[in-house]
Motif scaffolding. Structure first.
Motif, short mmCIF file in Angstrom:
data_model
loop_
_atom_site.label_atom_id
_atom_site.label_comp_id
_atom_site.label_asym_id
_atom_site.label_seq_id
_atom_site.Cartn_x
_atom_site.Cartn_y
_atom_site.Cartn_z
N PHE A 188 49.20 36.53 39.43
CA PHE A 188 50.32 36.11 40.28
C PHE A 188 49.87 35.88 41.73
O PHE A 188 50.26 34.88 42.33
CB PHE A 188 51.43 37.17 40.27
CG PHE A 188 52.46 36.95 39.19
CD1 PHE A 188 52.14 36.29 38.02
CD2 PHE A 188 53.77 37.41 39.34
CE1 PHE A 188 53.08 36.08 37.02
CE2 PHE A 188 54.73 37.21 38.35
CZ PHE A 188 54.38 36.55 37.19
N THR A 189 49.07 36.79 42.28
CA THR A 189 48.69 36.61 43.68
C THR A 189 47.77 35.40 43.83
O THR A 189 47.85 34.69 44.83
CB THR A 189 48.00 37.87 44.26
OG1 THR A 189 47.11 38.40 43.29
CG2 THR A 189 49.03 38.91 44.63
N ALA A 190 46.94 35.17 42.83
CA ALA A 190 46.03 34.02 42.92
C ALA A 190 46.82 32.71 42.97
O ALA A 190 46.38 31.73 43.56
CB ALA A 190 45.06 34.01 41.74
N ARG A 191 48.00 32.70 42.37
CA ARG A 191 48.80 31.48 42.35
C ARG A 191 49.25 31.04 43.73
O ARG A 191 49.61 29.89 43.94
CB ARG A 191 50.03 31.66 41.47
CG ARG A 191 49.67 31.58 40.01
CD ARG A 191 50.89 31.63 39.16
NE ARG A 191 50.50 31.90 37.79
CZ ARG A 191 51.35 32.12 36.81
NH1 ARG A 191 52.64 32.10 37.06
NH2 ARG A 191 50.92 32.35 35.59
N LEU A 192 49.26 31.99 44.67
CA LEU A 192 49.67 31.62 46.03
C LEU A 192 48.63 30.74 46.70
O LEU A 192 48.91 30.07 47.69
CB LEU A 192 49.88 32.88 46.88
CG LEU A 192 50.92 33.87 46.37
CD1 LEU A 192 50.89 35.14 47.19
CD2 LEU A 192 52.31 33.23 46.42
N ASN A 193 47.42 30.77 46.16
CA ASN A 193 46.33 30.04 46.81
C ASN A 193 46.03 28.70 46.20
O ASN A 193 45.20 27.97 46.71
CB ASN A 193 45.06 30.91 46.76
CG ASN A 193 45.03 31.93 47.87
OD1 ASN A 193 45.97 32.01 48.64
ND2 ASN A 193 43.95 32.68 47.97
N VAL A 194 46.66 28.38 45.09
CA VAL A 194 46.39 27.08 44.45
C VAL A 194 47.71 26.36 44.17
O VAL A 194 48.77 26.98 44.13
CB VAL A 194 45.61 27.24 43.13
CG1 VAL A 194 44.19 27.67 43.39
CG2 VAL A 194 46.30 28.22 42.21
N PRO A 439 49.66 25.62 49.78
CA PRO A 439 48.65 26.63 49.49
C PRO A 439 47.28 26.22 50.05
O PRO A 439 47.04 25.03 50.17
CB PRO A 439 48.63 26.66 47.96
CG PRO A 439 49.20 25.33 47.53
CD PRO A 439 50.15 24.92 48.60
N PRO A 440 46.40 27.19 50.38
CA PRO A 440 46.56 28.64 50.22
C PRO A 440 47.60 29.20 51.18
O PRO A 440 47.68 28.80 52.32
CB PRO A 440 45.18 29.20 50.54
CG PRO A 440 44.54 28.18 51.41
CD PRO A 440 45.09 26.85 50.96
N GLU A 441 48.40 30.15 50.67
CA GLU A 441 49.55 30.63 51.40
C GLU A 441 49.38 32.11 51.75
O GLU A 441 49.15 32.92 50.87
CB GLU A 441 50.79 30.46 50.52
CG GLU A 441 51.97 29.92 51.24
CD GLU A 441 52.40 28.56 50.71
OE1 GLU A 441 52.44 27.62 51.50
OE2 GLU A 441 52.70 28.44 49.51
C1 LIG Z 1 43.98 33.62 49.13
O1 LIG Z 1 43.55 33.00 50.33
C2 LIG Z 1 43.57 33.85 51.45
C3 LIG Z 1 43.16 33.02 52.65
O2 LIG Z 1 44.07 32.00 52.87
C4 LIG Z 1 42.63 35.02 51.23
O3 LIG Z 1 42.71 35.90 52.32
C5 LIG Z 1 43.03 35.76 49.96
O4 LIG Z 1 42.11 36.78 49.67
C6 LIG Z 1 43.11 34.82 48.78
N1 LIG Z 1 43.67 35.54 47.64
C7 LIG Z 1 43.24 35.41 46.39
C8 LIG Z 1 43.91 36.27 45.36
O5 LIG Z 1 42.37 34.64 46.06
#
Ligand SMILES: *[C@@H]1O[C@H](CO)[C@@H](O)[C@H](O)[C@H]1NC(C)=O
Ligand SMILES: Cc1cc2nc3c(=O)[nH]c(=O)nc-3n(C[C@H](O)[C@H](O)[C@H](O)COP(=O)(O)OP(=O)(O)OC[C@H]3O[C@@H](n4cnc5c(N)ncnc54)[C@H](O)[C@@H]3O)c2cc1C
Ligand SMILES: *[C@@H]1O[C@H](CO)[C@@H](O)[C@H](O)[C@H]1NC(C)=O
Length: 503
Positions: A188-194, A439-441
């Protein structure tokens, strides 16, 4: 001798320790006053949950500059009312469901009309009244993508639903990331970045399916394309499920109902600044309070609160609350929001605009669009009033309906003449609707200061009524546990495992 001296000493220290613990507990009096800024679904449900947690003695003020309901709002057209903002609720949105039940309101089931997806020239996808034809078309054009989508969304919802169990057991989270992580782990958290586009590609969906079906769903729900983050993307796809509903009489009735049930006091005013003030107490110690300043008809007012919940987006353009003299400083924390214009038109849709030359059997009533730059609309769909109307009022067979058009910019007369063969009433509502998802968010903090909480942090993951309600409950729990020092109820890992044994 040595032993006999040690034992009473040990006893003494045990007694002292427990006395100290009791003293801490007792010293921590309940808060006197809590301010909630904003009376949308977030603010009103926060007041409701705060009342449940903190009990009857705390005074809760909700300071609202506009209407109760916020982005839940209706427009009136020719005597009927239509949802102009947040409209659709998912059958598994349990907080919304519970509110409606407890407040004695009724759900209104939304029967989906036939769907068409328009690419600027023709329909790339068009539902028919025949189930088998639909199935055949779906498989012919997209293989098993629809079926897989269904399973993919189910899987997401399974994880999403965990939050209700955590909240039932009083667990809370200090950041939006840790809340999402507790629901669906790294996935779920990774989805915030893509983007949802990348997320679905990785899960093996075809690009054609993403372009034809997924992107239009993003456009209708969030005014943006498949470049939104993968979490809001999944929420948006769940919004295409069956069984969707709304509240009879208007979704905003939930807000006024919660306001009443919470016994909070509604204060009309615009909050302009918040400042920490340290005050001496009778017992010789100090207490730190928040001075909230708001503008009213009768001029500016200053009030002191123990806890402040900000239940409105903190963005420079629309909400300029100043946090004075905080170190480190607290800034407007959210990224810009996206404009969506809702235009209501009573008229006859122009079938030939949608590539259906006259005479044309035009049966679709919900038109989504692909990400085509020349298109000036995101979607157009026929809508029904928030209260059922008598048959005599609506001419049933007629193709003259009330349509709701979503567009990124206000429609011009020329646009309207293209979209409609004829029309006789137009009402426009312009929204700073939801975040611009890029994203990345990074999620804004929930804890802005010791006793200041930011409810709309969660919108940066996904904006929806239920998301605000989940965040409201989380903040009620979080602020309670922090007030009374119950750290064991905050940011706990492995809740899925731990709650397995508790039934
Ligand atoms: C998502 O990107 C942020 C930077 O924008 C980074 O700090 C974070 O660790 C990343 N999270 C994951 C789950 O990849
Ligand atoms: C066109 C549109 C369609 C949508 N469709 C859906 C949908 O189908 N389903 C769904 O679940 N969600 C939908 N949403 C999203 C949903 O409406 C929002 O996520 C939700 O209503 C947000 O509620 P909130 O209480 O957090 O914020 P808001 O409703 O924005 O409430 C914030 C309140 O704070 C007040 N305020 C702001 N600043 C101050 C200040 N300084 N002082 C005092 N008061 C202040 C505002 O006036 C407002 O009333 C849609 C939104 C829009 C705009
Ligand atoms: C309808 O759409 C067609 C095709 O875009 C356009 O030429 C026409 O002007 C539109 N308006 C009416 C009233 O037919």
């Amino acid at each position: 001798m040595q032993i006999s001296a040690a034992v009473p000493l040990m006893f003494l220290s045990v007694i002292l320790c427990s006395l100290r613990a009791a003293a801490v507990q007792e010293l921590r009096h309940p808060p006197n006053r809590i301010a909630v800024v904003g009376a949308g679904i977030g603010g009103t449900s926060a007041a409701y949950f705060l009342r449940q947690k903190f009990g009857n003695h705390v005074q809760i003020d909700i300071i609202e500059k506009g209407e109760v309901g916020g982005r839940l709002s209706t427009v009136e057209m020719e005597g009927n009312h239509y949802e102009a903002g947040g409209a659709v609720i998912h059958p598994l949105n349990l907080h919304m469901k519970t509110f409606v039940k407890e407040l004695g309101l009724s759900p209104r089931h939304l029967d989906a009309g036939l769907l068409g997806i328009y690419n600027g020239e023709e329909f790339v996808f068009q539902q028919s009244e025949w189930l088998l034809i639909n199935l055949f078309k779906m498989i012919w054009n997209y293989g098993l993508n629809f079926l897989r989508m269904y399973m993919w969304v189910e899987d997401m919802l399974d994880k999403f639903m965990r939050i209700y169990r955590y909240q039932t057991f009083d667990y809370s989270f200090s950041t939006t990331e840790s809340l999402l992580h507790a629901m669906g782990g790294d996935d779920f958290t990774a989805r915030l970045n893509v983007t949802i586009d990348e997320t679905l590609q990785k899960s093996g969906f075809s690009q054609k399916f993403i372009d034809d079906i997924v992107a239009p769903a993003m456009r209708v729900n969030y005014g943006q394309d498949a470049k939104v983050n993968g979490f809001v993307g999944a929420v948006s796809l769940a919004g295409c499920d069956s069984g969707l509903w709304a509240v009879e009489g208007g979704n905003k009735l939930v807000c006024s109902g919660l306001l009443y049930a919470s016994k909070a006091q509604l204060v009309k005013g615009t909050v302009t600044s918040i400042e920490e003030k340290v005050r001496p107490t009778k017992s010789g110690t100090t207490v730190s309070l928040y001075e909230v300043k708001y503008e009213t008809d009768k001029g500016p007012i200053l009030d002191m609160y123990d806890i402040v919940v900000i239940a409105a987006p903190l963005i420079k353009e629309i909400n300029n609350i100043k946090f004075l003299n905080f170190d480190p400083p607290i800034e407007a924390v959210s990224k810009p929001y996206h404009q969506t214009v809702a235009t209501f038109v009573h008229g006859r849709i122009n079938a030939s605009f949608f590539g259906c030359p006259k005479p044309c059997q035009f049966s679709v009533s919900e038109i989504l669009t692909t990400n085509e730059p020349t298109l000036f609309i995101n979607s157009i769909g026929s809508v029904s009033p928030v209260k059922p109307v008598t048959e005599s009022v609506i001419s049933k067979a007629s193709d003259i309906k009330v349509w709701k058009v979503f567009s990124p910019e206000p429609l011009t007369d020329e646009h309207l003449r293209l979209l409609f063969e004829s029309y006789h009433a137009v009402i426009v509502r312009n929204w700073m609707a939801y975040p611009k998802y890029t994203p990345p968010e990074k999620m804004p903090p929930i804890i802005l200061h010791r006793g200041i909480y930011y409810l709309n942090s969660i919108e940066m993951a996904a904006s929806a009524m239920e998301m605000s309600a989940i965040s409201a409950k989380n903040i009620a729990l979080l602020s309670y546990h922090r007030w009374y020092g119950k750290d064991g109820q905050i940011d706990q890992e492995n809740l899925v495992e731990r709650l397995k044994s508790e039934l």
